[in-house]
Design an enzyme around this catalytic site. Structure first.
Site, PDB file in Angstrom:
ATOM      1  N   ASP A  38       0.864  -1.231   0.031  1.00 31.35           N
ATOM      2  CA  ASP A  38       0.124  -0.104  -0.012  1.00 31.35           C
ATOM      3  C   ASP A  38       1.007   1.515   0.083  1.00 31.35           C
ATOM      4  O   ASP A  38       0.283   2.305  -0.108  1.00 31.35           O
ATOM      5  CB  ASP A  38      -0.760  -0.014   1.120  1.00 31.35           C
ATOM      6  CG  ASP A  38      -0.215   0.217   2.517  1.00 31.35           C
ATOM      7  OD1 ASP A  38       0.759  -0.692   2.625  1.00 31.35           O
ATOM      8  OD2 ASP A  38      -0.731   0.924   3.209  1.00 31.35           O
ATOM      9  N   ASN A  39       2.304   1.172   0.009  1.00 29.88           N
ATOM     10  CA  ASN A  39       3.049   2.181  -0.083  1.00 29.88           C
ATOM     11  C   ASN A  39       3.747   2.406  -1.397  1.00 29.88           C
ATOM     12  O   ASN A  39       4.514   3.274  -1.419  1.00 29.88           O
ATOM     13  CB  ASN A  39       3.993   2.261   1.106  1.00 29.88           C
ATOM     14  CG  ASN A  39       3.396   2.441   2.480  1.00 29.88           C
ATOM     15  OD1 ASN A  39       2.427   3.128   2.498  1.00 29.88           O
ATOM     16  ND2 ASN A  39       4.084   2.106   3.555  1.00 29.88           N
ATOM     17  N   ASP A  48       4.773   7.266   1.983  1.00 27.35           N
ATOM     18  CA  ASP A  48       4.861   7.037   3.411  1.00 27.35           C
ATOM     19  C   ASP A  48       6.434   6.735   3.518  1.00 27.35           C
ATOM     20  O   ASP A  48       7.125   5.695   3.969  1.00 27.35           O
ATOM     21  CB  ASP A  48       4.286   5.575   3.866  1.00 27.35           C
ATOM     22  CG  ASP A  48       4.421   5.339   5.600  1.00 27.35           C
ATOM     23  OD1 ASP A  48       4.948   6.107   5.854  1.00 27.35           O
ATOM     24  OD2 ASP A  48       3.624   4.236   5.635  1.00 27.35           O
TER      25      ASP A  48
END
Length: 275
Positions: A38-39, A48
């Site tokens: 998800d980064n 992030d």
């Protein structure tokens, strides 16, 4: 080959872009620290940056995120993790691509693109103006051998490359040699390096190296000091870092301390996703 399937073409493009990006990270000693799926975005970018770090002493297995207890996102794991994340993206896109072998072919570009890009970047760090297929094996050995020596003696990554660049400019290798504990090993490598670059114009070589190996990077302790000052409403440290990192290859003699070795207390800094 992917023109007929826009989703496979997208996956291929993201794969290539990600491979290039991670190769640049490895060349400059950058650790992302939290490369979970998800980064990483579909643009081949990452988000992030809480636990990121530019390495001080070179350690291929360095873990910059203190909550990463298994070393999943260690420096030398970044290429494999990026490839894994792309595989996860391929799985998510598979209902749209509809052809699993085609999706896998789109991912095949990662390893050769990463390998070729990293090789070219490392050759540039060595000022090898004539790096080509004919010298690929020799040149790869050259930069891989020096990385092994840096790891062996825990040499500061950024300072080594900058001093080597300056040594090619002024012909004074002593400041580079002084970085090593096992200087005899470095002398052997330096002889090989000198023989490889004997026919290269030293001015052009030094110019390439000084434009490739930054003098300034955002080290953890520099960020920490700037944050502490900013918490007291003194933003001069933030301004200085912004100026230096906007032009990291310039000399900036008035900020020489920003390019120096990290203090002992810097090794005790812990960073995580909440940093």
């Amino acid at each position: 080959e992917f023109d007929g399937n826009p989703y496979a073409a997208l996956l291929h493009a993201v794969t290539v872009r990600t491979a290039v990006m991670v190769a640049h990270w490895q060349a400059v000693g950058f650790c992302h620290g939290v490369m979970n799926t998800d980064n990483m975005s579909i643009l081949g970018l990452t988000i992030d940056y809480g636990p990121f770090q530019f390495m001080d002493a070179f350690d291929p297995g360095h873990i910059c995120n203190h909550t990463d207890r298994q070393g999943r996102y260690a420096f030398d794991q970044q290429p494999d993790i990026a490839h894994w994340n792309l595989f996860c993206l391929a799985q998510a896109l598979l209902p749209l691509i509809t052809d699993k072998p085609l999706a896998l072919r789109a991912l095949e570009a990662f390893k050769p693109t990463f390998t070729d890009t990293l090789h070219q970047l490392m050759c540039a760090k060595l000022g090898l103006l004539d790096a080509a297929a004919a010298t690929a094996k020799t040149d790869a050995d050259l930069w891989q051998d020096i990385l092994a020596l840096l790891a062996q003696d825990q040499v500061d990554y950024t300072i080594f490359w900058r001093r080597l660049s300056q040594a090619q400019a002024d012909g004074k290798p002593e400041p580079v040699r002084d970085l090593f504990i096992t200087r005899a090993d470095f002398d052997v490598w330096m002889l090989t390096f000198s023989e490889r670059t004997a026919h290269i114009d030293k001015g052009l070589q030094a110019d390439l190296m000084l434009k490739t190996n930054p003098k300034f990077v955002l080290r953890n302790h520099l960020g920490e000091l700037a944050i502490r000052a900013a918490q007291g409403k003194d933003f001069s440290g933030v301004a200085a870092l912004h100026s230096l990192l906007s032009h990291p290859f310039d000399e900036h003699p008035e900020f020489e301390t920003y390019a120096d070795f990290p203090p002992d207390w810097a090794s005790k800094i812990e960073i995580s996703c909440s940093s």
